[in-house]
Scaffold this motif. Sequence first.
Motif, PDB file in Angstrom:
ATOM      1  N   PRO A  42       0.819  -1.208   0.000  1.00 23.45           N
ATOM      2  CA  PRO A  42       0.000   0.000   0.000  1.00 23.45           C
ATOM      3  C   PRO A  42       0.856   1.262   0.000  1.00 23.45           C
ATOM      4  O   PRO A  42       2.036   1.222   0.351  1.00 23.45           O
ATOM      5  CB  PRO A  42      -0.796  -0.116   1.296  1.00 23.45           C
ATOM      6  CG  PRO A  42      -0.006  -1.032   2.157  1.00 23.45           C
ATOM      7  CD  PRO A  42       0.695  -1.974   1.235  1.00 23.45           C
ATOM      8  N   SER A  43       0.248   2.362  -0.384  1.00 24.51           N
ATOM      9  CA  SER A  43       0.926   3.649  -0.393  1.00 24.51           C
ATOM     10  C   SER A  43       1.480   3.936   1.008  1.00 24.51           C
ATOM     11  O   SER A  43       0.807   3.691   2.010  1.00 24.51           O
ATOM     12  CB  SER A  43      -0.094   4.720  -0.801  1.00 24.51           C
ATOM     13  OG  SER A  43       0.585   5.859  -1.204  1.00 24.51           O
ATOM     14  N   GLY A  44       2.710   4.383   1.070  1.00 25.81           N
ATOM     15  CA  GLY A  44       3.297   4.747   2.357  1.00 25.81           C
ATOM     16  C   GLY A  44       4.041   3.620   3.057  1.00 25.81           C
ATOM     17  O   GLY A  44       4.519   3.789   4.175  1.00 25.81           O
ATOM     18  N   LYS A  47       8.110   1.705  -0.170  1.00 26.87           N
ATOM     19  CA  LYS A  47       8.656   1.164  -1.430  1.00 26.87           C
ATOM     20  C   LYS A  47       9.638   2.144  -2.078  1.00 26.87           C
ATOM     21  O   LYS A  47      10.757   1.771  -2.430  1.00 26.87           O
ATOM     22  CB  LYS A  47       7.521   0.850  -2.422  1.00 26.87           C
ATOM     23  CG  LYS A  47       6.475  -0.127  -1.894  1.00 26.87           C
ATOM     24  CD  LYS A  47       5.392  -0.427  -2.930  1.00 26.87           C
ATOM     25  CE  LYS A  47       4.530   0.766  -3.339  1.00 26.87           C
ATOM     26  NZ  LYS A  47       3.686   1.303  -2.259  1.00 26.87           N
ATOM     27  N   SER A  48       9.177   3.394  -2.219  1.00 26.63           N
ATOM     28  CA  SER A  48      10.047   4.391  -2.865  1.00 26.63           C
ATOM     29  C   SER A  48      11.273   4.679  -2.019  1.00 26.63           C
ATOM     30  O   SER A  48      12.370   4.866  -2.547  1.00 26.63           O
ATOM     31  CB  SER A  48       9.289   5.701  -3.100  1.00 26.63           C
ATOM     32  OG  SER A  48       8.264   5.498  -4.022  1.00 26.63           O
ATOM     33  N   THR A  49      11.079   4.721  -0.721  1.00 26.59           N
ATOM     34  CA  THR A  49      12.218   4.955   0.175  1.00 26.59           C
ATOM     35  C   THR A  49      13.266   3.862  -0.012  1.00 26.59           C
ATOM     36  O   THR A  49      14.459   4.157  -0.146  1.00 26.59           O
ATOM     37  CB  THR A  49      11.738   4.995   1.645  1.00 26.59           C
ATOM     38  OG1 THR A  49      10.784   6.055   1.776  1.00 26.59           O
ATOM     39  CG2 THR A  49      12.894   5.231   2.604  1.00 26.59           C
ATOM     40  N   LEU A  51      13.756   1.963  -2.634  1.00 20.17           N
ATOM     41  CA  LEU A  51      14.388   2.088  -3.949  1.00 20.17           C
ATOM     42  C   LEU A  51      15.393   3.241  -3.967  1.00 20.17           C
ATOM     43  O   LEU A  51      16.465   3.133  -4.559  1.00 20.17           O
ATOM     44  CB  LEU A  51      13.317   2.289  -5.022  1.00 20.17           C
ATOM     45  CG  LEU A  51      13.607   1.595  -6.343  1.00 20.17           C
ATOM     46  CD1 LEU A  51      13.603   0.092  -6.167  1.00 20.17           C
ATOM     47  CD2 LEU A  51      12.618   1.999  -7.420  1.00 20.17           C
ATOM     48  N   ASN A  52      15.017   4.338  -3.306  1.00 19.41           N
ATOM     49  CA  ASN A  52      15.927   5.489  -3.251  1.00 19.41           C
ATOM     50  C   ASN A  52      17.196   5.174  -2.467  1.00 19.41           C
ATOM     51  O   ASN A  52      18.273   5.696  -2.780  1.00 19.41           O
ATOM     52  CB  ASN A  52      15.209   6.700  -2.642  1.00 19.41           C
ATOM     53  CG  ASN A  52      14.310   7.381  -3.669  1.00 19.41           C
ATOM     54  OD1 ASN A  52      14.689   7.540  -4.829  1.00 19.41           O
ATOM     55  ND2 ASN A  52      13.115   7.760  -3.268  1.00 19.41           N
ATOM     56  N   ILE A  53      17.072   4.313  -1.470  1.00 23.09           N
ATOM     57  CA  ILE A  53      18.265   3.880  -0.734  1.00 23.09           C
ATOM     58  C   ILE A  53      19.145   3.019  -1.639  1.00 23.09           C
ATOM     59  O   ILE A  53      20.364   3.186  -1.692  1.00 23.09           O
ATOM     60  CB  ILE A  53      17.862   3.120   0.558  1.00 23.09           C
ATOM     61  CG1 ILE A  53      17.284   4.107   1.576  1.00 23.09           C
ATOM     62  CG2 ILE A  53      19.054   2.361   1.148  1.00 23.09           C
ATOM     63  CD1 ILE A  53      16.663   3.461   2.796  1.00 23.09           C
ATOM     64  N   ASP A 160      10.598   2.577 -10.403  1.00 23.70           N
ATOM     65  CA  ASP A 160       9.568   3.026  -9.466  1.00 23.70           C
ATOM     66  C   ASP A 160       8.266   3.267 -10.225  1.00 23.70           C
ATOM     67  O   ASP A 160       8.079   4.327 -10.810  1.00 23.70           O
ATOM     68  CB  ASP A 160      10.033   4.307  -8.758  1.00 23.70           C
ATOM     69  CG  ASP A 160       9.221   4.580  -7.509  1.00 23.70           C
ATOM     70  OD1 ASP A 160       8.165   3.929  -7.337  1.00 23.70           O
ATOM     71  OD2 ASP A 160       9.631   5.431  -6.705  1.00 23.70           O
ATOM     72  N   GLU A 161       7.414   2.276 -10.214  1.00 21.59           N
ATOM     73  CA  GLU A 161       6.151   2.331 -10.967  1.00 21.59           C
ATOM     74  C   GLU A 161       6.333   2.852 -12.383  1.00 21.59           C
ATOM     75  O   GLU A 161       5.677   3.832 -12.775  1.00 21.59           O
ATOM     76  CB  GLU A 161       5.148   3.208 -10.224  1.00 21.59           C
ATOM     77  CG  GLU A 161       4.756   2.600  -8.896  1.00 21.59           C
ATOM     78  CD  GLU A 161       3.496   3.235  -8.334  1.00 21.59           C
ATOM     79  OE1 GLU A 161       2.551   3.424  -9.128  1.00 21.59           O
ATOM     80  OE2 GLU A 161       3.467   3.535  -7.152  1.00 21.59           O
ATOM     81  N   PRO A 162       7.171   2.198 -13.158  1.00 26.16           N
ATOM     82  CA  PRO A 162       7.511   2.737 -14.483  1.00 26.16           C
ATOM     83  C   PRO A 162       6.313   2.806 -15.427  1.00 26.16           C
ATOM     84  O   PRO A 162       6.320   3.591 -16.359  1.00 26.16           O
ATOM     85  CB  PRO A 162       8.551   1.740 -15.005  1.00 26.16           C
ATOM     86  CG  PRO A 162       8.254   0.467 -14.288  1.00 26.16           C
ATOM     87  CD  PRO A 162       7.800   0.884 -12.914  1.00 26.16           C
TER      88      PRO A 162
HETATM   89  P1  ADP Z   1       3.111   7.571  -3.822  1.00 25.21           P
HETATM   90  O1  ADP Z   1       2.228   7.018  -2.755  1.00 25.21           O
HETATM   91  O2  ADP Z   1       2.375   7.981  -5.049  1.00 25.21           O
HETATM   92  O3  ADP Z   1       4.286   6.666  -4.090  1.00 25.21           O
HETATM   93  P2  ADP Z   1       4.635   9.108  -2.002  1.00 25.21           P
HETATM   94  O4  ADP Z   1       3.805   9.189  -0.779  1.00 25.21           O
HETATM   95  O5  ADP Z   1       5.625   8.020  -2.015  1.00 25.21           O
HETATM   96  O6  ADP Z   1       3.702   8.962  -3.268  1.00 25.21           O
HETATM   97  O7  ADP Z   1       5.396  10.498  -2.204  1.00 25.21           O
HETATM   98  C1  ADP Z   1       6.168  10.836  -3.354  1.00 25.21           C
HETATM   99  C2  ADP Z   1       7.473  11.495  -2.940  1.00 25.21           C
HETATM  100  O8  ADP Z   1       7.292  12.461  -1.926  1.00 25.21           O
HETATM  101  C3  ADP Z   1       8.472  10.482  -2.405  1.00 25.21           C
HETATM  102  O9  ADP Z   1       9.656  10.529  -3.179  1.00 25.21           O
HETATM  103  C4  ADP Z   1       8.756  10.844  -0.981  1.00 25.21           C
HETATM  104  O10 ADP Z   1      10.148  10.857  -0.708  1.00 25.21           O
HETATM  105  C5  ADP Z   1       8.195  12.239  -0.837  1.00 25.21           C
HETATM  106  N1  ADP Z   1       7.424  12.320   0.417  1.00 25.21           N
HETATM  107  C6  ADP Z   1       6.422  11.504   0.784  1.00 25.21           C
HETATM  108  N2  ADP Z   1       5.943  11.833   1.980  1.00 25.21           N
HETATM  109  C7  ADP Z   1       6.668  12.896   2.404  1.00 25.21           C
HETATM  110  C8  ADP Z   1       6.652  13.705   3.563  1.00 25.21           C
HETATM  111  N3  ADP Z   1       5.803  13.476   4.570  1.00 25.21           N
HETATM  112  N4  ADP Z   1       7.534  14.716   3.647  1.00 25.21           N
HETATM  113  C9  ADP Z   1       8.394  14.951   2.646  1.00 25.21           C
HETATM  114  N5  ADP Z   1       8.466  14.220   1.530  1.00 25.21           N
HETATM  115  C10 ADP Z   1       7.611  13.204   1.395  1.00 25.21           C
END
Ligand code: ADP
Length: 229
Positions: A42-44, A47-49, A51-53, A160-162
């Motif tokens: 789920p969102s949050g 996953k992106s964190t 991948l960014n690491i 990341d969700e390409p």
């Molecule tokens: P999605 O759910 O569509 O993947 P994200 O919630 O991951 O969207 O947010 C997209 C970007 O915003 C990410 O790269 C993340 O690092 C940044 N981001 C998400 N939440 C926060 C936050 N609370 N404060 C600062 N940056 C955030």
Amino acid sequence: MDGLRIENVSMRFDLPDGTHVQALQDVSLDLGKGELLSVLGPSGCGKSTLLNILAGFLAPSSGQVTLNGRRIEGPGAERGMVFQKGALFEWMNVRRNVEFGPRMKNLSEPERNTIVENLLNTVGLRDFKQKAVYELSGGMQQRVALARCLANDPDVILMDEPLGALDALTREKMQGLILKLWKETGKTVILITHSVEEALLLGERLLVMAPRPGRIHREYRLPFAERAV
Ligand code: ADP
Ligand code: ADP
């Protein structure tokens, strides 16, 4: 040691109001060379964190990541990233975008030409070399993004969700292309997706993550990726 090793990685974001977000908690995973892992959750859930690491854009609060035994401490050409959209150089044509990495490496013009020709053939954009990125459809832009990533010859491709911004038909074609590239190049691929269907279609391995704190919920090995192409 070949492959990507994620060891007890945690990521905590400290917010200005004194609270914090535990984006990842104790994530460990080994990925062998040439494996394709899809990541679902789920969102949050981080996953992106994660991948960014792996890309080296973020340093984990604790734990470590190694690639072929070497610790990842920042971005590097051996790890290529493909984003959902918007990561191409809009002011450069297709050729220039794909050529970007090889130019950075100071490859000669004939070498660059070979790389560009091969990759644009592979992604089906041979006739679009001179087009500006903004003249292309979303699916074509993602093909360019794939080609640009491959032009660096990375060991690991992080996506990341390409396909998240594409319509259903284009997405289906692109899934086929990703599988084909993965098979042909033997590269390690990690692909984040919101779609269970896509995760099952593309992944040999499937990681399901859970939020608060972000962690691995389950991991599956899928026996049938072979038949997909
Ligand atoms: P999605 O759910 O569509 O993947 P994200 O919630 O991951 O969207 O947010 C997209 C970007 O915003 C990410 O790269 C993340 O690092 C940044 N981001 C998400 N939440 C926060 C936050 N609370 N404060 C600062 N940056 C955030
Ligand atoms: P996902 O990609 O699974 O949607 P993210 O990795 O974007 O999840 O985010 C995981 C959690 O970390 C979310 O609660 C998000 O708001 C938070 N987060 C991500 N990036 C940042 C950031 N730069 N600063 C603060 N919080 C962040």
